[in-house]
Design an enzyme around this catalytic site. Structure first.
Site, PDB file in Angstrom:
ATOM      1  N   SER A 148       0.931  -1.137   0.150  1.00 17.09           N
ATOM      2  CA  SER A 148      -0.086  -0.188  -0.016  1.00 17.09           C
ATOM      3  C   SER A 148       1.056   1.157   0.006  1.00 17.09           C
ATOM      4  O   SER A 148       2.186   1.240   0.324  1.00 17.09           O
ATOM      5  CB  SER A 148      -1.031  -0.105   1.366  1.00 17.09           C
ATOM      6  N   TYR A 161      -3.393  -0.205   9.774  1.00 19.33           N
ATOM      7  CA  TYR A 161      -3.271  -0.562   8.381  1.00 19.33           C
ATOM      8  C   TYR A 161      -2.004  -0.053   8.004  1.00 19.33           C
ATOM      9  O   TYR A 161      -1.411  -0.901   7.449  1.00 19.33           O
ATOM     10  CB  TYR A 161      -4.394   0.322   7.647  1.00 19.33           C
TER      11      TYR A 161
HETATM   12  P1  NAP Z   1     -11.782  -4.960  -0.881  1.00 13.35           P
HETATM   13  O1  NAP Z   1     -12.619  -4.663  -2.014  1.00 13.35           O
HETATM   14  O2  NAP Z   1     -12.341  -4.521   0.443  1.00 13.35           O
HETATM   15  O3  NAP Z   1     -11.698  -6.567  -0.912  1.00 13.35           O
HETATM   16  C1  NAP Z   1     -11.042  -7.437  -0.153  1.00 13.35           C
HETATM   17  C2  NAP Z   1     -11.200  -8.799  -0.330  1.00 13.35           C
HETATM   18  O4  NAP Z   1     -10.601  -9.696   1.022  1.00 13.35           O
HETATM   19  C3  NAP Z   1     -12.593  -9.381  -0.196  1.00 13.35           C
HETATM   20  O5  NAP Z   1     -12.694 -10.036  -1.139  1.00 13.35           O
HETATM   21  C4  NAP Z   1     -12.808  -9.969   1.204  1.00 13.35           C
HETATM   22  O6  NAP Z   1     -13.570 -11.047   1.149  1.00 13.35           O
HETATM   23  C5  NAP Z   1     -11.330 -10.506   1.325  1.00 13.35           C
HETATM   24  N1  NAP Z   1     -10.924 -10.755   2.741  1.00 13.35           N
HETATM   25  C6  NAP Z   1     -11.021  -9.857   3.878  1.00 13.35           C
HETATM   26  N2  NAP Z   1     -10.680 -10.597   4.948  1.00 13.35           N
HETATM   27  C7  NAP Z   1     -10.334 -11.708   4.741  1.00 13.35           C
HETATM   28  C8  NAP Z   1      -9.932 -13.003   5.371  1.00 13.35           C
HETATM   29  N3  NAP Z   1      -9.964 -12.740   6.747  1.00 13.35           N
HETATM   30  N4  NAP Z   1      -9.758 -13.835   4.659  1.00 13.35           N
HETATM   31  C9  NAP Z   1      -9.910 -14.200   3.484  1.00 13.35           C
HETATM   32  N5  NAP Z   1     -10.439 -13.057   2.588  1.00 13.35           N
HETATM   33  C10 NAP Z   1     -10.620 -12.001   3.398  1.00 13.35           C
HETATM   34  O7  NAP Z   1     -10.300  -4.669  -1.188  1.00 13.35           O
HETATM   35  P2  NAP Z   1      -9.506  -4.003  -2.525  1.00 13.35           P
HETATM   36  O8  NAP Z   1      -9.719  -2.695  -2.257  1.00 13.35           O
HETATM   37  O9  NAP Z   1      -9.760  -4.968  -3.546  1.00 13.35           O
HETATM   38  O10 NAP Z   1      -8.052  -4.605  -2.005  1.00 13.35           O
HETATM   39  C11 NAP Z   1      -7.241  -5.593  -2.080  1.00 13.35           C
HETATM   40  C12 NAP Z   1      -6.081  -5.556  -1.328  1.00 13.35           C
HETATM   41  O11 NAP Z   1      -5.553  -4.426  -1.814  1.00 13.35           O
HETATM   42  C13 NAP Z   1      -6.081  -5.309   0.188  1.00 13.35           C
HETATM   43  O12 NAP Z   1      -4.899  -5.989   0.707  1.00 13.35           O
HETATM   44  C14 NAP Z   1      -6.001  -3.709   0.408  1.00 13.35           C
HETATM   45  O13 NAP Z   1      -5.502  -3.424   1.452  1.00 13.35           O
HETATM   46  C15 NAP Z   1      -5.024  -3.616  -0.831  1.00 13.35           C
HETATM   47  N6  NAP Z   1      -4.917  -2.039  -1.028  1.00 13.35           N
HETATM   48  C16 NAP Z   1      -6.051  -1.655  -1.586  1.00 13.35           C
HETATM   49  C17 NAP Z   1      -5.976  -0.273  -2.279  1.00 13.35           C
HETATM   50  C18 NAP Z   1      -7.228   0.535  -2.808  1.00 13.35           C
HETATM   51  O14 NAP Z   1      -7.021   1.859  -3.176  1.00 13.35           O
HETATM   52  N7  NAP Z   1      -8.303  -0.120  -2.916  1.00 13.35           N
HETATM   53  C19 NAP Z   1      -4.874   0.335  -2.294  1.00 13.35           C
HETATM   54  C20 NAP Z   1      -3.562  -0.105  -2.006  1.00 13.35           C
HETATM   55  C21 NAP Z   1      -3.595  -1.651  -1.189  1.00 13.35           C
HETATM   56  P3  NAP Z   1     -14.739 -11.301   2.179  1.00 13.35           P
HETATM   57  O15 NAP Z   1     -15.654 -10.260   1.858  1.00 13.35           O
HETATM   58  O16 NAP Z   1     -15.237 -12.695   2.316  1.00 13.35           O
HETATM   59  O17 NAP Z   1     -14.013 -11.117   3.551  1.00 13.35           O
HETATM   60  C1  GCO Z   2      -6.824   5.280   3.024  1.00  9.31           C
HETATM   61  C2  GCO Z   2      -6.958   4.214   2.114  1.00  9.31           C
HETATM   62  C3  GCO Z   2      -5.686   3.480   1.739  1.00  9.31           C
HETATM   63  C4  GCO Z   2      -5.666   2.787   0.398  1.00  9.31           C
HETATM   64  C5  GCO Z   2      -4.410   2.258  -0.267  1.00  9.31           C
HETATM   65  C6  GCO Z   2      -3.529   3.196  -0.561  1.00  9.31           C
HETATM   66  O1  GCO Z   2      -7.871   5.323   3.937  1.00  9.31           O
HETATM   67  O2  GCO Z   2      -5.800   5.998   3.097  1.00  9.31           O
HETATM   68  O3  GCO Z   2      -8.110   3.256   2.180  1.00  9.31           O
HETATM   69  O4  GCO Z   2      -4.728   3.358   2.812  1.00  9.31           O
HETATM   70  O5  GCO Z   2      -6.674   1.878   0.271  1.00  9.31           O
HETATM   71  O6  GCO Z   2      -3.797   1.194   0.794  1.00  9.31           O
HETATM   72  O7  GCO Z   2      -2.315   2.370  -1.145  1.00  9.31           O
END
Ligand code: NAP
Ligand code: GCO
Length: 267
Positions: A148, A161
């Site tokens: 992240s 986080y």
């Molecule tokens: P999301 O839409 O919230 O999806 C998260 C997924 O993780 C869901 O399918 C959820 O399934 C699963 N999950 C959560 N807890 C779990 C557990 N204990 N065991 C198995 N599965 C679990 O998130 P996203 O935005 O696609 O993000 C995916 C990854 O990228 C995360 O690690 C997030 O921190 C990272 N990320 C996101 C962003 C962003 O801007 N969106 C940026 C940087 C990094 P269930 O619903 O079944 O729990």
């Molecule tokens: C926040 C955001 C994040 C992003 C992501 C950035 O509240 O600042 O949700 O932390 O999802 O991980 O890279």
């Protein structure tokens, strides 16, 4: 041997993407499939797993979906064995499952802090530990941890986080250090601010129809001038999962439209 485009192919590989029913994991899984891999995914809930399977079907992909909480070591070990029997041993693991709690530190209770660390940091440790023995036996493996911006930066209300994603960056470097000589590459992808359900609350329109102040903030903070889309992560994921990156190890590839390079718009 000289370079060939075949180095990017994932033909014959089995890829497990955790938490890939939708969002970033789903898009990465679709890209790995496009490059030739067989897709395995899990979610923590039956409902999201079923929805995920339908989404893959709609995209013309036969994905193997399972319900398994990545924090439950016993269940992860059991599932790993099941995947190995039903699909094959894992060549590529994407530790994508994650949660976030946006709460100012002084208001955050310790159980919530622990839960975020458990899913976002202990989860990747547990799943990596489960697949590594077969990777070592096979003599190759790719682990990609979804990090992240918060692996590098802090912000007002994401203490757990940021602690977890900072830890995940270092777990990445440590897996590289420990298993590099077994021909296992462990790298991270650090997505910038991506449009998914996780960030929806930060983009919600205000009552008067104007943009959310955080939405404005991110646009101004990102040289690309936009939020990322999930498919911005597709190419980087295929690269790090493929033989084209065999000498890239312990690296975090930030896919952030330039955010980490930029001090922000001048006043
Ligand atoms: P999301 O839409 O919230 O999806 C998260 C997924 O993780 C869901 O399918 C959820 O399934 C699963 N999950 C959560 N807890 C779990 C557990 N204990 N065991 C198995 N599965 C679990 O998130 P996203 O935005 O696609 O993000 C995916 C990854 O990228 C995360 O690690 C997030 O921190 C990272 N990320 C996101 C962003 C962003 O801007 N969106 C940026 C940087 C990094 P269930 O619903 O079944 O729990
Ligand atoms: C926040 C955001 C994040 C992003 C992501 C950035 O509240 O600042 O949700 O932390 O999802 O991980 O890279």
């Amino acid at each position: 041997m000289s370079f060939s485009m075949k180095d990017f192919s994932l033909e014959g590989k089995v890829a497990w993407v955790t938490g890939a029913g939708h969002g970033i994991g789903f898009e990465i899984a679709k890209a790995l499939h496009e490059a030739g891999a067989t897709i395995v995914f899990n979610t923590s809930r039956e409902e999201s797993m079923q929805k995920g399977v339908e989404s893959y079907q709609k995209a013309g992909i036969k994905a193997h979906g399972y319900v398994c909480d990545v924090t439950d070591e016993k269940a992860v070990k059991k599932l790993t064995k099941k995947i190995e029997e039903e699909v094959g041993t894992i060549d590529i693991l994407i530790n994508n499952a994650g949660v976030i709690k946006r709460v100012p530190m002084l208001e955050m209770n310790t159980d919530d802090f622990r839960q975020v660390i458990d899913v976002d940091l202990n989860g990747p440790f547990i799943v990596s530990k489960a697949v590594l023995p077969s990777m070592i036996k096979k003599g190759h493996g790719k682990i990609i941890n979804i990090c992240s911006m918060m692996s590098e930066l802090g912000r007002e209300d994401v203490s757990a986080y940021a602690a977890a994603k900072g830890g995940l960056k270092m777990l990445t470097k440590n897996i590289c250090s420990e298993f590099g000589d077994a021909n296992i590459q462990c790298n991270g992808i650090g997505p910038g601010y991506i449009e998914t359900p996780q960030t929806k609350p930060l983009r919600e329109k205000q009552d008067d129809g104007s943009r959310h102040p955080f939405d404005e903030f991110i646009i101004n903070r990102t040289p690309a001038g936009r939020w990322g889309k999930t498919d911005d992560l597709a190419g980087p994921a295929v690269f790090l999962a493929s033989d084209a990156s065999n000498f890239v190890n312990g690296h975090i590839l930030y896919v952030d439209g330039g955010l980490l390079a930029y001090i922000g718009k001048q006043p």
